[in-house]
Scaffold this active site. Structure first.
Site, PDB file in Angstrom:
ATOM      1  N   GLY A   8      -5.120   5.267   7.537  1.00 17.02           N
ATOM      2  CA  GLY A   8      -4.283   5.145   8.365  1.00 17.02           C
ATOM      3  C   GLY A   8      -4.282   3.076   8.965  1.00 17.02           C
ATOM      4  O   GLY A   8      -3.283   2.855   9.983  1.00 17.02           O
TER       5      GLY A   8
ATOM      6  N   ASN B 227      -3.189   0.686   7.567  1.00 16.95           N
ATOM      7  CA  ASN B 227      -1.896   0.342   7.957  1.00 16.95           C
ATOM      8  C   ASN B 227      -0.322   0.621   8.254  1.00 16.95           C
ATOM      9  O   ASN B 227      -0.187  -0.014   8.817  1.00 16.95           O
ATOM     10  CB  ASN B 227      -1.589   0.099   5.853  1.00 16.95           C
ATOM     11  CG  ASN B 227      -1.839  -0.791   5.053  1.00 16.95           C
ATOM     12  OD1 ASN B 227      -1.738  -1.854   5.267  1.00 16.95           O
ATOM     13  ND2 ASN B 227      -2.816  -0.135   4.379  1.00 16.95           N
TER      14      ASN B 227
ATOM     15  N   MET C 205      -1.665   9.324  -1.196  1.00 21.61           N
ATOM     16  CA  MET C 205      -2.517   9.275  -1.643  1.00 21.61           C
ATOM     17  C   MET C 205      -1.641  10.209  -2.985  1.00 21.61           C
ATOM     18  O   MET C 205      -2.009  10.314  -3.960  1.00 21.61           O
ATOM     19  CB  MET C 205      -3.026   9.276  -1.337  1.00 21.61           C
ATOM     20  CG  MET C 205      -3.922   8.209  -1.073  1.00 21.61           C
ATOM     21  SD  MET C 205      -3.983   6.659  -1.813  1.00 21.61           S
ATOM     22  CE  MET C 205      -4.821   6.723  -2.862  1.00 21.61           C
TER      23      MET C 205
ATOM     24  N   ASN D 288       5.903   0.792  -1.220  1.00 21.98           N
ATOM     25  CA  ASN D 288       4.442   0.622  -1.327  1.00 21.98           C
ATOM     26  C   ASN D 288       3.591  -0.079  -1.332  1.00 21.98           C
ATOM     27  O   ASN D 288       4.112  -0.690  -2.184  1.00 21.98           O
ATOM     28  CB  ASN D 288       4.292   1.908  -2.311  1.00 21.98           C
ATOM     29  CG  ASN D 288       3.092   2.327  -2.959  1.00 21.98           C
ATOM     30  OD1 ASN D 288       2.638   2.818  -1.823  1.00 21.98           O
ATOM     31  ND2 ASN D 288       2.820   2.350  -4.173  1.00 21.98           N
TER      32      ASN D 288
ATOM     33  N   HIS E 198       0.235  -1.463  -2.599  1.00 24.24           N
ATOM     34  CA  HIS E 198      -0.859  -0.970  -3.577  1.00 24.24           C
ATOM     35  C   HIS E 198      -2.095  -1.729  -3.346  1.00 24.24           C
ATOM     36  O   HIS E 198      -1.402  -3.171  -3.728  1.00 24.24           O
ATOM     37  CB  HIS E 198       0.307  -0.416  -5.118  1.00 24.24           C
ATOM     38  CG  HIS E 198      -0.949  -0.179  -6.353  1.00 24.24           C
ATOM     39  ND1 HIS E 198      -1.252   0.762  -6.690  1.00 24.24           N
ATOM     40  CD2 HIS E 198      -2.259  -0.786  -6.966  1.00 24.24           C
ATOM     41  CE1 HIS E 198      -1.967   1.231  -7.463  1.00 24.24           C
ATOM     42  NE2 HIS E 198      -2.165  -0.246  -7.922  1.00 24.24           N
TER      43      HIS E 198
ATOM     44  N   SER F 268       0.281  -5.996  -3.889  1.00 20.52           N
ATOM     45  CA  SER F 268       1.589  -5.390  -3.808  1.00 20.52           C
ATOM     46  C   SER F 268       2.378  -4.617  -2.991  1.00 20.52           C
ATOM     47  O   SER F 268       1.624  -3.922  -3.133  1.00 20.52           O
ATOM     48  CB  SER F 268       1.921  -6.059  -5.085  1.00 20.52           C
ATOM     49  OG  SER F 268       0.912  -6.337  -6.148  1.00 20.52           O
TER      50      SER F 268
ATOM     51  N   GLU G  82       8.489   5.699 -11.744  1.00 23.07           N
ATOM     52  CA  GLU G  82       7.132   5.048 -12.585  1.00 23.07           C
ATOM     53  C   GLU G  82       6.231   4.661 -11.610  1.00 23.07           C
ATOM     54  O   GLU G  82       6.201   4.158 -10.998  1.00 23.07           O
ATOM     55  CB  GLU G  82       7.513   3.543 -13.791  1.00 23.07           C
ATOM     56  CG  GLU G  82       6.300   3.713 -14.558  1.00 23.07           C
ATOM     57  CD  GLU G  82       6.704   1.923 -14.782  1.00 23.07           C
ATOM     58  OE1 GLU G  82       5.728   1.904 -15.938  1.00 23.07           O
ATOM     59  OE2 GLU G  82       8.200   1.608 -14.961  1.00 23.07           O
TER      60      GLU G  82
ATOM     61  N   ASP H 111       3.097   3.047  -9.120  1.00 25.04           N
ATOM     62  CA  ASP H 111       3.214   1.931  -9.239  1.00 25.04           C
ATOM     63  C   ASP H 111       4.096   1.067 -10.099  1.00 25.04           C
ATOM     64  O   ASP H 111       2.808  -0.194 -10.231  1.00 25.04           O
ATOM     65  CB  ASP H 111       1.326   1.528  -9.281  1.00 25.04           C
ATOM     66  CG  ASP H 111       0.500   3.010  -8.162  1.00 25.04           C
ATOM     67  OD1 ASP H 111       0.707   2.642  -7.300  1.00 25.04           O
ATOM     68  OD2 ASP H 111      -0.350   3.211  -8.696  1.00 25.04           O
TER      69      ASP H 111
HETATM   70  C1  GAR Z   1      -4.642   0.243   1.277  1.00 25.38           C
HETATM   71  O1  GAR Z   1      -5.532   0.380   0.557  1.00 25.38           O
HETATM   72  C2  GAR Z   1      -3.095   0.810   0.298  1.00 25.38           C
HETATM   73  O2  GAR Z   1      -3.323   0.034  -0.951  1.00 25.38           O
HETATM   74  C3  GAR Z   1      -4.480   2.216  -0.585  1.00 25.38           C
HETATM   75  O3  GAR Z   1      -4.871   3.335  -0.042  1.00 25.38           O
HETATM   76  C4  GAR Z   1      -5.567   2.462   1.501  1.00 25.38           C
HETATM   77  C5  GAR Z   1      -5.072   3.518   2.370  1.00 25.38           C
HETATM   78  O4  GAR Z   1      -5.348   2.358   3.669  1.00 25.38           O
HETATM   79  N1  GAR Z   1      -2.691   2.983  -0.985  1.00 25.38           N
HETATM   80  C6  GAR Z   1      -3.262   3.237  -2.390  1.00 25.38           C
HETATM   81  O5  GAR Z   1      -4.306   2.748  -3.093  1.00 25.38           O
HETATM   82  C7  GAR Z   1      -2.344   3.711  -3.125  1.00 25.38           C
HETATM   83  N2  GAR Z   1      -1.972   4.656  -4.174  1.00 25.38           N
HETATM   84  P1  GAR Z   1      -5.348   2.728   5.180  1.00 25.38           P
HETATM   85  O6  GAR Z   1      -4.929   4.495   4.947  1.00 25.38           O
HETATM   86  O7  GAR Z   1      -6.047   1.991   6.507  1.00 25.38           O
HETATM   87  O8  GAR Z   1      -3.970   2.464   5.477  1.00 25.38           O
END
Ligand code: GAR
Length: 210
Positions: free
Chosen positions: A12, A14, A90, A107, A109, A136, A143, A145
């Site tokens: 978490g 982000n 995820m 999203n 990514h 990104s 689709e 990502d």
């Molecule tokens: C982040 O790096 C995000 O970009 C990635 O998971 C991490 C989550 O970190 N997302 C993916 O891989 C989506 N397929 P966080 O929980 O600390 O925000």
């Protein structure tokens, strides 16, 4: 004000960047709820610590991906979000739910899409030997990502990098990238029209570089 629902499966960080931007006034938005497929996600604790609505729904026990998505996104929609933000969510979102979320779901990514979709993007980048990597922010479509990219942040791949050092360099840029992207939404400047990102009413030809 823009009402956000944030989806997260783990740490978490982000989500925390969004919460910090809201509380500092950098981002003119409200986090209406935080939703997870993992009851023990640290993201849920961060939300509760901020006094926000937080809930989890496990996929186990649902008969299909679509059945889970229907229940999960009914909960998400119950907080009436203007925008749904997948911030480290995820689980793959099935085509039916993705269609219902189109144009109002983002999203983040950890790669320079369209390179390195899916999991283990830092490993994929190291294995491919690229000189640049990054993150990104894109609209979610059916689709995986593969939806239209709004903005990217780039970092160098350095000699001696491993997955952890590279992931950390990317993550540091993810937080401002996500907040900047959300600021565009809060200002009403970004939309999806006919599968293309529009900023200030004009179709983007290249992702913004933030
Ligand atoms: C982040 O790096 C995000 O970009 C990635 O998971 C991490 C989550 O970190 N997302 C993916 O891989 C989506 N397929 P966080 O929980 O600390 O925000």
């Amino acid at each position: 004000r823009l009402r956000l629902a944030v989806l997260a499966s783990g740490r978490g960080s982000n989500l925390q960047a969004i919460l910090d931007a809201v509380s500092s006034g950098t981002l003119d938005a409200t986090v209406a709820g935080v939703f997870s497929d993992k009851p023990d996600a640290l993201a849920l604790q961060r939300a509760r610590d901020a006094g926000l609505h937080a809930e989890a729904l496990r996929a186990r026990g649902f008969a299909s991906r679509d059945a889970f998505d229907a229940a999960f996104f009914a909960r998400v929609d119950s907080v009436a979000p203007d925008l749904v933000v997948c911030a480290g969510y995820m689980r793959i979102i099935g085509a039916a739910a993705a269609r219902a979320l189109a144009g109002r779901t983002l999203n983040i990514h950890p790669s320079l899409l369209p390179d390195f979709r899916g999991l283990h993007t830092h490993r994929q980048a190291l294995d491919a030997g690229v000189a640049e990597h990054g993150a990104s922010v894109h609209f979610v479509t059916a689709e995986l990502d593969g939806g239209p990219v709004i903005a990217q942040a780039r970092v160098p791949v350095l000699p001696g990098d491993d997955e952890d050092t590279l992931a950390a360099r990317v993550l540091e840029r993810e937080h401002p990238l996500l907040v900047a992207s959300l600021r565009l939404f809060a200002a009403g400047r970004v939309a999806l029209h006919e599968d293309r990102v529009h900023i200030d009413g004009r179709a983007l030809t290249e992702p913004l570089q933030l």
